[in-house]
Design an enzyme around this catalytic site. Sequence first.
Site, PDB file in Angstrom:
ATOM      1  CB  SER A   7       3.751  54.698 -33.075  1.00 56.67           C
ATOM      2  OG  SER A   7       4.684  53.724 -32.644  1.00 56.67           O
ATOM      3  CG  HIS A  32       5.238  55.586 -37.091  1.00 53.51           C
ATOM      4  ND1 HIS A  32       5.928  56.374 -37.998  1.00 53.51           N
ATOM      5  CD2 HIS A  32       6.108  55.348 -36.064  1.00 53.51           C
ATOM      6  CE1 HIS A  32       7.149  56.609 -37.535  1.00 53.51           C
ATOM      7  NE2 HIS A  32       7.289  55.999 -36.375  1.00 53.51           N
ATOM      8  CG  ASP A  34       8.234  53.235 -34.117  1.00 56.15           C
ATOM      9  OD1 ASP A  34       8.833  54.100 -34.797  1.00 56.15           O
ATOM     10  OD2 ASP A  34       7.220  53.477 -33.440  1.00 56.15           O
ATOM     11  CG  MET A  36      13.108  50.287 -32.358  1.00 52.27           C
ATOM     12  SD  MET A  36      12.600  50.618 -30.661  1.00 52.27           S
ATOM     13  CE  MET A  36      11.487  51.981 -30.933  1.00 52.27           C
ATOM     14  CG  HIS A  65      10.901  55.536 -37.497  1.00 49.64           C
ATOM     15  ND1 HIS A  65      10.617  56.067 -36.246  1.00 49.64           N
ATOM     16  CD2 HIS A  65      12.158  55.955 -37.798  1.00 49.64           C
ATOM     17  CE1 HIS A  65      11.652  56.773 -35.830  1.00 49.64           C
ATOM     18  NE2 HIS A  65      12.599  56.718 -36.749  1.00 49.64           N
ATOM     19  CG  MET A  67      14.441  54.216 -35.024  1.00 49.29           C
ATOM     20  SD  MET A  67      13.274  54.328 -33.660  1.00 49.29           S
ATOM     21  CE  MET A  67      11.885  53.470 -34.389  1.00 49.29           C
ATOM     22  CG  MET A 136      13.546  60.841 -34.435  1.00 51.83           C
ATOM     23  SD  MET A 136      12.014  59.884 -34.419  1.00 51.83           S
ATOM     24  CE  MET A 136      11.903  59.410 -32.688  1.00 51.83           C
ATOM     25  N   GLY A 143       8.584  54.300 -26.633  1.00 52.13           N
ATOM     26  CA  GLY A 143       7.369  55.094 -26.607  1.00 52.13           C
ATOM     27  C   GLY A 143       7.199  55.737 -25.241  1.00 52.13           C
ATOM     28  N   GLY A 144       6.253  56.641 -25.138  1.00 48.52           N
ATOM     29  CA  GLY A 144       5.878  57.205 -23.838  1.00 48.52           C
ATOM     30  C   GLY A 144       6.824  58.228 -23.246  1.00 48.52           C
ATOM     31  CG  ASP A 175       8.153  59.081 -34.086  1.00 41.15           C
ATOM     32  OD1 ASP A 175       7.406  58.852 -33.120  1.00 41.15           O
ATOM     33  OD2 ASP A 175       8.827  58.187 -34.649  1.00 41.15           O
ATOM     34  N   GLY A 176       7.222  61.389 -31.394  1.00 40.04           N
ATOM     35  CA  GLY A 176       7.666  61.288 -30.008  1.00 40.04           C
ATOM     36  C   GLY A 176       6.996  62.303 -29.106  1.00 40.04           C
ATOM     37  N   GLY A 177       6.231  61.794 -28.154  1.00 43.18           N
ATOM     38  CA  GLY A 177       5.620  62.679 -27.170  1.00 43.18           C
ATOM     39  C   GLY A 177       4.475  63.523 -27.698  1.00 43.18           C
TER      40      GLY A 177
HETATM   41  C1  DX5 Z   1      10.238  56.121 -30.633  1.00 45.08           C
HETATM   42  C2  DX5 Z   1       9.359  55.758 -31.792  1.00 45.08           C
HETATM   43  C3  DX5 Z   1       8.025  56.369 -31.740  1.00 45.08           C
HETATM   44  C4  DX5 Z   1       7.192  55.988 -30.553  1.00 45.08           C
HETATM   45  C5  DX5 Z   1       6.320  57.174 -30.230  1.00 45.08           C
HETATM   46  O1  DX5 Z   1      11.523  55.745 -30.907  1.00 45.08           O
HETATM   47  O2  DX5 Z   1       9.962  56.171 -33.013  1.00 45.08           O
HETATM   48  O3  DX5 Z   1       7.309  56.171 -32.958  1.00 45.08           O
HETATM   49  O4  DX5 Z   1       6.406  54.852 -30.741  1.00 45.08           O
HETATM   50  O5  DX5 Z   1       5.625  56.900 -29.066  1.00 45.08           O
HETATM   51  P1  DX5 Z   1       4.914  58.046 -28.216  1.00 45.08           P
HETATM   52  O6  DX5 Z   1       3.884  58.666 -29.089  1.00 45.08           O
HETATM   53  O7  DX5 Z   1       4.350  57.291 -27.075  1.00 45.08           O
HETATM   54  O8  DX5 Z   1       5.975  59.033 -27.823  1.00 45.08           O
HETATM   55 ZN    ZN Z   2       8.795  56.125 -34.884  1.00 46.92          ZN
END
Ligand code: DX5
Ligand code: ZN
Length: 211
Positions: A7, A32, A34, A36, A65, A67, A136, A143-144, A175-177
């Site tokens: 991402s 990927h 993102d 937003m 993706h 959002m 999700m 991120g993070g 996706d996430g963590g």
């Molecule tokens: C969060 C995004 C993710 C994000 C994941 O809303 O959809 O794609 O970048 O980041 P990590 O891998 O750091 O959790």
């Molecule tokens: Zn994402």
Amino acid sequence: MNYLAPSVLSADFATLGTDISIVAAAGAEMIHLDVMDGSFVPNISFGAPIISSVRKITNALFDVHLMIDDPIRYLDDFYKAGADLITVHYEACKDVEETLSKIDSYGILSGLAISPDTPVSVLEPYLKKVNMILVMSVYPGFGGQTFIENSLEKIRAVRAMADQQGLADLWIEVDGGIGAENISSVKEAGANVFVAGSAVFKGNVKELIDR
Ligand code: DX5
Ligand code: ZN
């Protein structure tokens, strides 16, 4: 087939093209992206013009993706920008079926995402209409964050539902963590597309791809 999808939210936007080339050269077949809108999620990232610019960098599959609220309004833009796969959120669509059909009409892949508080049961009517379900594993927006453990259960439930409907080819993205410490367990639960932002751009992309 398993895919690692770095991402770029965790990349350095000043050198976005270079960062994408590096992960593509390391073996990432999917990128990927993102998007937003500051309304569906409490953060603003980038839109179609940026995707269109970095499209020239690589032939890797662009996994967009969205959002954003009422995403059907902007599908044309993301298709024209070079998306190969567009994922919309169940929670953000006024008409999920119409939105998925529109993605389909471009001849690209479609995905349907659910946020952590949305039960997997809402997906049932749509499984046959999409190429991918995105579970999700953090609240979308940043991120993070830390992986939410019950996402494993949700992935298993989606895989079971897909099996019941005879959809062995359905992709399940998480996706996430995601990082080296949990990528094997999400894979075992039934996911085959692994998004990783901070673990890739602040860690070792090769190590994740090898797993
Ligand atoms: C969060 C995004 C993710 C994000 C994941 O809303 O959809 O794609 O970048 O980041 P990590 O891998 O750091 O959790
Ligand atoms: Zn994402």
